[in-house]
Write a protein that holds these residues in place. Structure first.
Motif, mmCIF file in Angstrom:
data_model
loop_
_atom_site.group_PDB
_atom_site.id
_atom_site.type_symbol
_atom_site.label_atom_id
_atom_site.label_comp_id
_atom_site.label_asym_id
_atom_site.label_seq_id
_atom_site.Cartn_x
_atom_site.Cartn_y
_atom_site.Cartn_z
ATOM 1 N N TYR A 1 0.833 -1.213 0.000
ATOM 2 C CA TYR A 1 0.000 0.000 0.000
ATOM 3 C C TYR A 1 0.864 1.258 0.000
ATOM 4 N N GLY A 2 1.892 1.253 0.834
ATOM 5 C CA GLY A 2 2.767 2.419 0.906
ATOM 6 C C GLY A 2 3.473 2.689 -0.411
ATOM 7 N N ALA A 3 4.002 1.635 -1.034
ATOM 8 C CA ALA A 3 4.732 1.794 -2.286
ATOM 9 C C ALA A 3 3.824 2.311 -3.403
ATOM 10 N N LEU A 4 2.617 1.783 -3.489
ATOM 11 C CA LEU A 4 1.725 2.160 -4.587
ATOM 12 C C LEU A 4 1.209 3.592 -4.454
ATOM 13 N N THR A 5 1.119 4.115 -3.239
ATOM 14 C CA THR A 5 0.701 5.510 -3.094
ATOM 15 C C THR A 5 1.879 6.469 -3.227
ATOM 16 N N TYR A 6 3.037 6.104 -2.653
ATOM 17 C CA TYR A 6 4.157 7.042 -2.698
ATOM 18 C C TYR A 6 4.782 7.124 -4.087
ATOM 19 N N ALA A 7 4.635 6.088 -4.886
ATOM 20 C CA ALA A 7 5.099 6.178 -6.275
ATOM 21 C C ALA A 7 4.374 7.311 -6.999
ATOM 22 N N SER A 8 3.078 7.461 -6.718
ATOM 23 C CA SER A 8 2.308 8.529 -7.357
ATOM 24 C C SER A 8 2.761 9.905 -6.860
ATOM 25 N N PHE A 9 3.199 9.977 -5.611
ATOM 26 C CA PHE A 9 3.735 11.220 -5.054
ATOM 27 C C PHE A 9 4.976 11.647 -5.834
ATOM 28 N N GLY A 10 5.875 10.696 -6.088
ATOM 29 C CA GLY A 10 7.073 10.994 -6.862
ATOM 30 C C GLY A 10 6.743 11.422 -8.279
ATOM 31 N N VAL A 11 5.750 10.778 -8.874
ATOM 32 C CA VAL A 11 5.342 11.135 -10.231
ATOM 33 C C VAL A 11 4.902 12.598 -10.291
ATOM 34 N N PHE A 12 4.036 12.993 -9.366
ATOM 35 C CA PHE A 12 3.491 14.349 -9.413
ATOM 36 C C PHE A 12 4.526 15.421 -9.107
ATOM 37 N N TRP A 13 5.220 15.285 -7.969
ATOM 38 C CA TRP A 13 6.060 16.388 -7.508
ATOM 39 C C TRP A 13 7.340 16.563 -8.325
ATOM 40 N N THR A 14 7.754 15.548 -9.062
ATOM 41 C CA THR A 14 8.936 15.716 -9.913
ATOM 42 C C THR A 14 8.646 16.613 -11.109
ATOM 43 N N SER A 15 7.443 16.531 -11.654
ATOM 44 C CA SER A 15 7.147 17.245 -12.902
ATOM 45 C C SER A 15 6.326 18.515 -12.735
ATOM 46 N N VAL A 16 5.677 18.699 -11.585
ATOM 47 C CA VAL A 16 4.808 19.873 -11.463
ATOM 48 C C VAL A 16 5.612 21.172 -11.544
ATOM 49 N N GLY A 17 6.878 21.145 -11.105
ATOM 50 C CA GLY A 17 7.704 22.345 -11.223
ATOM 51 C C GLY A 17 7.915 22.751 -12.671
ATOM 52 N N PHE A 18 8.065 21.774 -13.565
ATOM 53 C CA PHE A 18 8.212 22.069 -14.987
ATOM 54 C C PHE A 18 6.914 22.674 -15.538
ATOM 55 N N LEU A 19 5.768 22.119 -15.103
ATOM 56 C CA LEU A 19 4.478 22.638 -15.564
ATOM 57 C C LEU A 19 4.297 24.096 -15.146
ATOM 58 N N LEU A 20 4.557 24.376 -13.879
ATOM 59 C CA LEU A 20 4.303 25.718 -13.348
ATOM 60 C C LEU A 20 5.316 26.754 -13.847
ATOM 61 N N LEU B 1 11.179 5.362 -8.263
ATOM 62 C CA LEU B 1 10.703 4.853 -9.545
ATOM 63 C C LEU B 1 9.719 5.829 -10.176
ATOM 64 N N GLY B 2 8.767 6.298 -9.367
ATOM 65 C CA GLY B 2 7.784 7.250 -9.876
ATOM 66 C C GLY B 2 8.438 8.537 -10.339
ATOM 67 N N SER B 3 9.418 9.014 -9.576
ATOM 68 C CA SER B 3 10.117 10.248 -9.919
ATOM 69 C C SER B 3 10.871 10.116 -11.241
ATOM 70 N N GLY B 4 11.614 9.012 -11.392
ATOM 71 C CA GLY B 4 12.369 8.798 -12.620
ATOM 72 C C GLY B 4 11.470 8.659 -13.836
ATOM 73 N N LEU B 5 10.389 7.898 -13.704
ATOM 74 C CA LEU B 5 9.454 7.733 -14.817
ATOM 75 C C LEU B 5 8.789 9.050 -15.167
ATOM 76 N N SER B 6 8.503 9.854 -14.147
ATOM 77 C CA SER B 6 7.832 11.134 -14.379
ATOM 78 C C SER B 6 8.681 12.062 -15.240
ATOM 79 N N ALA B 7 9.980 12.164 -14.924
ATOM 80 C CA ALA B 7 10.861 13.039 -15.701
ATOM 81 C C ALA B 7 10.903 12.616 -17.165
ATOM 82 N N ILE B 8 10.927 11.304 -17.403
ATOM 83 C CA ILE B 8 10.978 10.790 -18.776
ATOM 84 C C ILE B 8 9.660 11.024 -19.502
ATOM 85 N N VAL B 9 8.551 10.715 -18.823
ATOM 86 C CA VAL B 9 7.226 10.840 -19.449
ATOM 87 C C VAL B 9 6.888 12.302 -19.738
#
Length: 398
Positions: free
Chosen positions: A212-231, A344-352
């Protein structure tokens, strides 16, 4: 448990964990300073998360082996030097290496949380854990705000000089206020690490909570890595200070920490897990709309942090009682998988983000908590079936 000590632990946890997140709102400024791509600078953020996972695996188990106050002061000395390395970095690869070392040594909060669980009475453990975790989450959120404001005034390097000074202050605070408690084991270091693997093999509740922890925190890494680029991009065009201030909308997640801990003390941890994981998944619908709507983006951030933090506190309240003499090692197993998933989420986010843009990032982020929601539904059905079998004689299965 003394409220002043809980406050000290919460404050220290927040100030130290902030080190792994200062760079997130600064990715645009760092990329411009070094003439680097968004993918390259995104990997600097990922390096910090990878380092944190390594520190969890190698340093946090020492909380059961070494007197904690002495251990924490030594770790913080290394953190201070690593932050100075980030402030002095002449290129983005050097910055990435320093960020990796900062991540490795920023695990103080993960030593303090099981320490707080040990000092607290059973009937207040969930609330105490929630209080310390509130400090930790506020550190994550405020780190971005502080980073944005300081960078706006004095440049991005000043952020890491300030962080180094805060680590010196934190070290002195912990040395003065933490009680001296004898270690709970006399195992050698290698045996200690092997025992972490055995705990994972022997405790099904721990394995489930790790998932449960891994599946939720992966999404945290996905969002916060790329939102700075968006903003910082053409759609918003925000400054470092504006990006930093925006992250404050996630304070709802910090407030959820105490709420989730109180409910867990009343026996609702398993039930509330499903609601928090589902909230994490739903947040990405709002975050996707946030490509053009700041209101939707703000609501999505608040819901995301609420879901992730609520799930996290629920998990901790269930696995800490499993082995009271091995709480640091239980935390090691859980948090290593937690931050490995975040990396993992952070790395995938930067690429995607570089290849497909913001909407694809949100789809990626939603996949992880959707899987977590399905896992919770399956667990609930199995648990309900097992309870019925306790009341009525179920036929043996072949």
């Amino acid at each position: 448990m003394d409220r002043g000590l809980v406050l000290v632990m919460a404050l220290a946890s927040g100030m130290v964990v902030a080190n792994s997140y200062y760079a997130q709102p600064l990715v645009g400024a760092i990329a411009a300073a070094f003439g680097a791509s968004t993918t390259s600078v995104g990997l600097v953020v990922t390096a910090s998360q990878v380092g944190y996972a390594v520190g969890l695996a190698l340093l946090v188990p020492l909380g059961d082996l070494v007197e904690r106050r002495r251990l924490l002061v030594a770790i913080l000395a290394a953190t201070t030097l690593s932050l100075a390395g980030m402030a002095l970095a002449p290129s983005w690869p050097v910055l990435g290496v320093a960020a990796l070392l900062v991540g490795v040594t920023s695990v103080v909060g993960q030593v303090l949380v099981p320490f707080a669980a040990t000092l607290a009475r059973p009937d207040e453990r969930g609330r105490v854990i929630g209080s310390v975790m509130t400090g930790l989450l506020l550190g994550i959120l405020l780190s971005r705000t502080v980073a944005g404001l300081v960078a706006e005034v004095a440049g991005w390097r000043a952020v890491f000089w300030l962080a180094a000074a805060l680590m010196v202050a934190t070290s002195l605070l912990l040395y003065r206020r933490l009680p001296v408690v004898a270690p709970s084991t006399r195992l050698g270091y290698r045996a200690l690490l092997r025992s972490v693997v055995r705990l994972v093999a022997e405790e099904p509740v721990l394995r489930l909570r790790m998932a449960y922890g891994a599946l939720t925190y992966a999404s945290f890494g996905v969002f916060w890595t790329s939102v700075g680029f968006l903003l910082a991009g053409p759609g918003y065009g925000w400054s470092d200070a504006q990006i930093g201030l925006f992250t404050l909308v996630g304070v709802a997640g910090a407030l959820a920490a105490r709420f989730a801990g109180t409910l867990a003390d009343r026996g609702h941890a398993r039930t509330q897990t499903g609601a928090f994981v589902a909230a994490t998944a739903v947040s990405f619908v709002l975050l996707a709309l946030g490509r053009t709507s700041v209101a939707a983006l703000a609501a999505g951030v608040a819901l995301l942090d609420l879901g992730i933090q609520g799930t996290h506190i629920s998990n901790q309240s269930l696995f800490y009682p499993l082995r009271p003499e091995a709480r640091s090692r239980l935390n090691t197993a859980y948090m290593t998988s937690y931050f490995a998933a975040g990396s993992l989420g952070s790395g995938l986010s930067a690429i995607v983000y570089s290849a497909y843009g913001w909407t694809a990032v949100c789809v990626l982020g939603a996949l992880f908590p959707v899987a977590g929601t399905l896992l919770w539904a399956g667990e609930t059905v199995s648990r309900s079936r097992a309870r019925r079998c306790e009341v009525t004689s179920c036929p043996a299965r072949t």
